[in-house]
Structure formats: C-alpha cells, structure tokens
Design a protein around this motif. Sequence first.
Motif, PDB file in Angstrom:
ATOM      1  N   GLY A   1      -0.737  16.265  -8.454  1.00 36.51           N
ATOM      2  CA  GLY A   1      -1.557  17.159  -7.638  1.00 36.51           C
ATOM      3  C   GLY A   1      -2.768  16.527  -6.988  1.00 36.51           C
ATOM      4  O   GLY A   1      -3.483  17.195  -6.242  1.00 36.51           O
ATOM      5  N   GLU A   2      -3.012  15.232  -7.255  1.00 37.10           N
ATOM      6  CA  GLU A   2      -4.175  14.580  -6.651  1.00 37.10           C
ATOM      7  C   GLU A   2      -3.724  13.446  -5.738  1.00 37.10           C
ATOM      8  O   GLU A   2      -2.817  12.683  -6.089  1.00 37.10           O
ATOM      9  N   ARG A   3      -4.384  13.316  -4.610  1.00 34.78           N
ATOM     10  CA  ARG A   3      -4.022  12.267  -3.664  1.00 34.78           C
ATOM     11  C   ARG A   3      -4.425  10.901  -4.234  1.00 34.78           C
ATOM     12  O   ARG A   3      -5.559  10.717  -4.685  1.00 34.78           O
ATOM     13  N   ARG A   4      -3.480   9.977  -4.229  1.00 34.60           N
ATOM     14  CA  ARG A   4      -3.739   8.643  -4.786  1.00 34.60           C
ATOM     15  C   ARG A   4      -3.288   7.573  -3.802  1.00 34.60           C
ATOM     16  O   ARG A   4      -2.316   7.764  -3.076  1.00 34.60           O
TER      17      ARG A   4
ATOM     18  N   SER B   1       7.085   2.098  -2.909  1.00 33.72           N
ATOM     19  CA  SER B   1       7.201   2.487  -1.492  1.00 33.72           C
ATOM     20  C   SER B   1       7.987   3.784  -1.336  1.00 33.72           C
ATOM     21  O   SER B   1       7.787   4.533  -0.372  1.00 33.72           O
ATOM     22  N   ALA B   2       8.871   4.094  -2.286  1.00 34.12           N
ATOM     23  CA  ALA B   2       9.657   5.331  -2.204  1.00 34.12           C
ATOM     24  C   ALA B   2       8.786   6.563  -2.408  1.00 34.12           C
ATOM     25  O   ALA B   2       9.194   7.679  -2.077  1.00 34.12           O
ATOM     26  N   ALA B   3       7.594   6.354  -2.976  1.00 29.50           N
ATOM     27  CA  ALA B   3       6.701   7.486  -3.238  1.00 29.50           C
ATOM     28  C   ALA B   3       5.773   7.774  -2.060  1.00 29.50           C
ATOM     29  O   ALA B   3       5.036   8.775  -2.093  1.00 29.50           O
ATOM     30  N   GLU B   4       5.820   6.940  -1.033  1.00 31.43           N
ATOM     31  CA  GLU B   4       4.928   7.131   0.116  1.00 31.43           C
ATOM     32  C   GLU B   4       5.040   8.564   0.657  1.00 31.43           C
ATOM     33  O   GLU B   4       6.136   9.017   1.012  1.00 31.43           O
ATOM     34  N   GLY B   5       3.915   9.253   0.693  1.00 31.57           N
ATOM     35  CA  GLY B   5       3.877  10.607   1.245  1.00 31.57           C
ATOM     36  C   GLY B   5       4.529  11.662   0.375  1.00 31.57           C
ATOM     37  O   GLY B   5       4.618  12.827   0.775  1.00 31.57           O
ATOM     38  N   ALA B   6       4.973  11.275  -0.819  1.00 32.90           N
ATOM     39  CA  ALA B   6       5.717  12.200  -1.678  1.00 32.90           C
ATOM     40  C   ALA B   6       4.817  12.792  -2.764  1.00 32.90           C
ATOM     41  O   ALA B   6       3.649  12.419  -2.910  1.00 32.90           O
ATOM     42  N   GLU B   7       5.403  13.711  -3.517  1.00 29.62           N
ATOM     43  CA  GLU B   7       4.708  14.276  -4.671  1.00 29.62           C
ATOM     44  C   GLU B   7       5.341  13.710  -5.929  1.00 29.62           C
ATOM     45  O   GLU B   7       6.546  13.876  -6.160  1.00 29.62           O
TER      46      GLU B   7
ATOM     47  N   CYS C   1      11.757   6.565 -18.636  1.00 30.27           N
ATOM     48  CA  CYS C   1      10.766   6.434 -17.562  1.00 30.27           C
ATOM     49  C   CYS C   1      10.870   7.560 -16.535  1.00 30.27           C
ATOM     50  O   CYS C   1      10.311   7.452 -15.454  1.00 30.27           O
ATOM     51  N   THR C   2      11.569   8.652 -16.883  1.00 26.60           N
ATOM     52  CA  THR C   2      11.831   9.717 -15.906  1.00 26.60           C
ATOM     53  C   THR C   2      10.546  10.435 -15.483  1.00 26.60           C
ATOM     54  O   THR C   2       9.766  10.894 -16.316  1.00 26.60           O
ATOM     55  N   VAL C   3      10.357  10.527 -14.174  1.00 23.96           N
ATOM     56  CA  VAL C   3       9.285  11.344 -13.586  1.00 23.96           C
ATOM     57  C   VAL C   3       9.920  12.136 -12.444  1.00 23.96           C
ATOM     58  O   VAL C   3      11.091  11.937 -12.117  1.00 23.96           O
ATOM     59  N   HIS C   4       9.160  13.026 -11.852  1.00 23.17           N
ATOM     60  CA  HIS C   4       9.671  13.778 -10.702  1.00 23.17           C
ATOM     61  C   HIS C   4       9.137  13.173  -9.411  1.00 23.17           C
ATOM     62  O   HIS C   4       7.944  12.859  -9.304  1.00 23.17           O
ATOM     63  N   LEU C   5      10.026  13.039  -8.451  1.00 27.33           N
ATOM     64  CA  LEU C   5       9.648  12.645  -7.094  1.00 27.33           C
ATOM     65  C   LEU C   5      10.092  13.797  -6.201  1.00 27.33           C
ATOM     66  O   LEU C   5      11.304  14.067  -6.096  1.00 27.33           O
ATOM     67  N   ASN C   6       9.133  14.499  -5.648  1.00 29.05           N
ATOM     68  CA  ASN C   6       9.431  15.730  -4.883  1.00 29.05           C
ATOM     69  C   ASN C   6      10.331  16.676  -5.678  1.00 29.05           C
ATOM     70  O   ASN C   6      11.291  17.254  -5.155  1.00 29.05           O
ATOM     71  N   GLY C   7      10.026  16.802  -6.962  1.00 30.22           N
ATOM     72  CA  GLY C   7      10.728  17.761  -7.813  1.00 30.22           C
ATOM     73  C   GLY C   7      12.034  17.269  -8.402  1.00 30.22           C
ATOM     74  O   GLY C   7      12.625  17.952  -9.236  1.00 30.22           O
ATOM     75  N   GLN C   8      12.473  16.097  -7.983  1.00 30.20           N
ATOM     76  CA  GLN C   8      13.737  15.562  -8.502  1.00 30.20           C
ATOM     77  C   GLN C   8      13.459  14.522  -9.585  1.00 30.20           C
ATOM     78  O   GLN C   8      12.551  13.689  -9.413  1.00 30.20           O
ATOM     79  N   PRO C   9      14.242  14.519 -10.668  1.00 33.25           N
ATOM     80  CA  PRO C   9      14.016  13.507 -11.703  1.00 33.25           C
ATOM     81  C   PRO C   9      14.506  12.143 -11.217  1.00 33.25           C
ATOM     82  O   PRO C   9      15.627  12.039 -10.713  1.00 33.25           O
ATOM     83  N   ILE C  10      13.663  11.145 -11.369  1.00 30.58           N
ATOM     84  CA  ILE C  10      14.057   9.784 -10.960  1.00 30.58           C
ATOM     85  C   ILE C  10      13.673   8.805 -12.069  1.00 30.58           C
ATOM     86  O   ILE C  10      12.817   9.100 -12.909  1.00 30.58           O
ATOM     87  N   ARG C  11      14.324   7.649 -12.043  1.00 31.94           N
ATOM     88  CA  ARG C  11      14.007   6.597 -13.005  1.00 31.94           C
ATOM     89  C   ARG C  11      12.912   5.725 -12.385  1.00 31.94           C
ATOM     90  O   ARG C  11      13.178   4.939 -11.468  1.00 31.94           O
ATOM     91  N   SER C  12      11.709   5.866 -12.900  1.00 33.99           N
ATOM     92  CA  SER C  12      10.589   5.171 -12.249  1.00 33.99           C
ATOM     93  C   SER C  12      10.653   3.665 -12.424  1.00 33.99           C
ATOM     94  O   SER C  12      10.035   2.930 -11.656  1.00 33.99           O
ATOM     95  N   CYS C  13      11.431   3.186 -13.412  1.00 36.11           N
ATOM     96  CA  CYS C  13      11.553   1.728 -13.578  1.00 36.11           C
ATOM     97  C   CYS C  13      12.368   1.114 -12.445  1.00 36.11           C
ATOM     98  O   CYS C  13      12.254  -0.079 -12.178  1.00 36.11           O
TER      99      CYS C  13
ATOM    100  N   MET D   1       0.844  -1.204   0.000  1.00 35.21           N
ATOM    101  CA  MET D   1       0.000   0.000   0.000  1.00 35.21           C
ATOM    102  C   MET D   1       0.873   1.245   0.000  1.00 35.21           C
ATOM    103  O   MET D   1       1.851   1.323   0.737  1.00 35.21           O
ATOM    104  N   ALA D   2       0.546   2.185  -0.843  1.00 36.35           N
ATOM    105  CA  ALA D   2       1.274   3.464  -0.839  1.00 36.35           C
ATOM    106  C   ALA D   2       0.272   4.581  -1.121  1.00 36.35           C
ATOM    107  O   ALA D   2      -0.659   4.407  -1.908  1.00 36.35           O
ATOM    108  N   THR D   3       0.487   5.698  -0.452  1.00 39.38           N
ATOM    109  CA  THR D   3      -0.351   6.875  -0.654  1.00 39.38           C
ATOM    110  C   THR D   3       0.566   8.033  -1.001  1.00 39.38           C
ATOM    111  O   THR D   3       1.564   8.273  -0.329  1.00 39.38           O
ATOM    112  N   PHE D   4       0.240   8.708  -2.099  1.00 42.80           N
ATOM    113  CA  PHE D   4       1.090   9.824  -2.531  1.00 42.80           C
ATOM    114  C   PHE D   4       0.275  10.783  -3.379  1.00 42.80           C
ATOM    115  O   PHE D   4      -0.873  10.493  -3.747  1.00 42.80           O
ATOM    116  N   SER D   5       0.885  11.921  -3.651  1.00 40.44           N
ATOM    117  CA  SER D   5       0.257  12.894  -4.535  1.00 40.44           C
ATOM    118  C   SER D   5       0.736  12.601  -5.955  1.00 40.44           C
ATOM    119  O   SER D   5       1.938  12.467  -6.198  1.00 40.44           O
ATOM    120  N   LEU D   6      -0.205  12.484  -6.869  1.00 41.67           N
ATOM    121  CA  LEU D   6       0.135  12.199  -8.262  1.00 41.67           C
ATOM    122  C   LEU D   6      -0.450  13.313  -9.127  1.00 41.67           C
ATOM    123  O   LEU D   6      -1.675  13.457  -9.224  1.00 41.67           O
TER     124      LEU D   6
END
Length: 167
Positions: free
Chosen positions: A8-11, A63-69, A46-58, A1-6
């Motif tokens: 701008g929306e809570r997911r 779990s690293a996205a828990e509570g993050a944007e 596969c680059t997306v931003h995690l708290n504004g930083q570019p990360i390789r989503s693959c 289970m993970a909860t994060f902002s995606l």
Amino acid sequence: MATFSLNGERREIDVPDAHPLLWVLREHFALTGTKFGCGIGQCGACTVHLNGQPIRSCQTPVSAAEGAEVMTIEGVTAQGTHSVQQAWIAEQVPQCGYCQSGQIMSAIALLAARPTPTDEEIDQFMSGNICRCGAYNSIRRAIHTASEIQAGQVTTDDASAGGGSDR
Ligand code: FES
Ligand code: FES
C-alpha cells in the motif's frame, strides 16, 4: 530502478532490473516474513502477491513489479484479523512456520478466486507450496474454515473454539 506499491505504500528501489524481487523485499525493505526456500521456484516459501496474483518472488525480477502492487505477508493485517489468519490460528496450522507465509499468501489468492473451494481445488492450487513439516491436512482444514469465516457462516470466535470446519 523500479517503482511500485508495496503493501500500500509507494516504493522506489535502485537495483539491476534482473534482481530477484525476493531479495529486494528481504534485504532492501527488511520484509523478512517472505522466506527463501529453494530459490528455483519449486517450494513456494517466497510467495507474494503481484497485482493480487501469487508469484514466486525468488524467480521474479524486480522489473516485473514496475508500476504494480506487491503485497507480502506483512501487508495482510498487522492484527491478524484477516479470515485466513484467523483460520490459521483456529486450526493451529503452523509447525516450524518456515513455509507459512507462502502458504497463507497462496490461500488468500485461492479464496479470492474460489470462495468455496473443494478439497481437490485446494490441493491443486496449493500444490506449489511445500511444507516440510507435512501440515497439509491442517492447511486444507484452515482454508475451509477461512472460507466459512469469509462467508459469515462462522465467527472467528466460533472458529477459535473449534466450531469451524470439521473436515
Ligand atoms: S524460494 Fe522461491 S519457490 Fe522456493
Ligand atoms: S510448517 Fe514447517 S515447513 Fe511448513
């Protein structure tokens, strides 16, 4: 289970902690703008931003996205009005397009950190984003143009008319 902002929306998502964020985005939330290229952190598609930083989503467990944007290409602007999107259009960057969402997400992060990057800084920052079509020169040009749009030195109309960067 993970909860994060995606975008701008809570997911909330109920998958194993180690499940790659890429597949959560693509398969669970149907955000298919983020691409699967190599799957081993080498291409940047596969680059997306995690708290504004570019990360390789693959290579990023959900779990690293828990509570993050998390922001994907779909969260940039739907109308294409972001300076980087405008510059990409003006400089006609995309060829096949496959790498482009990753390129744009990295470029946005670069310009947030370095609003007026040099060619060397661009090449270094963008080095993890591979383009099989070899659009590197136009990517570099578009980053300079986005920098100028961001700084108000050119308007998006100027850029579209070829009045942006001459590099
Ligand atoms: S698919 Fe993630 S780096 Fe290539
Ligand atoms: S535009 Fe085709 S891989 Fe980059």
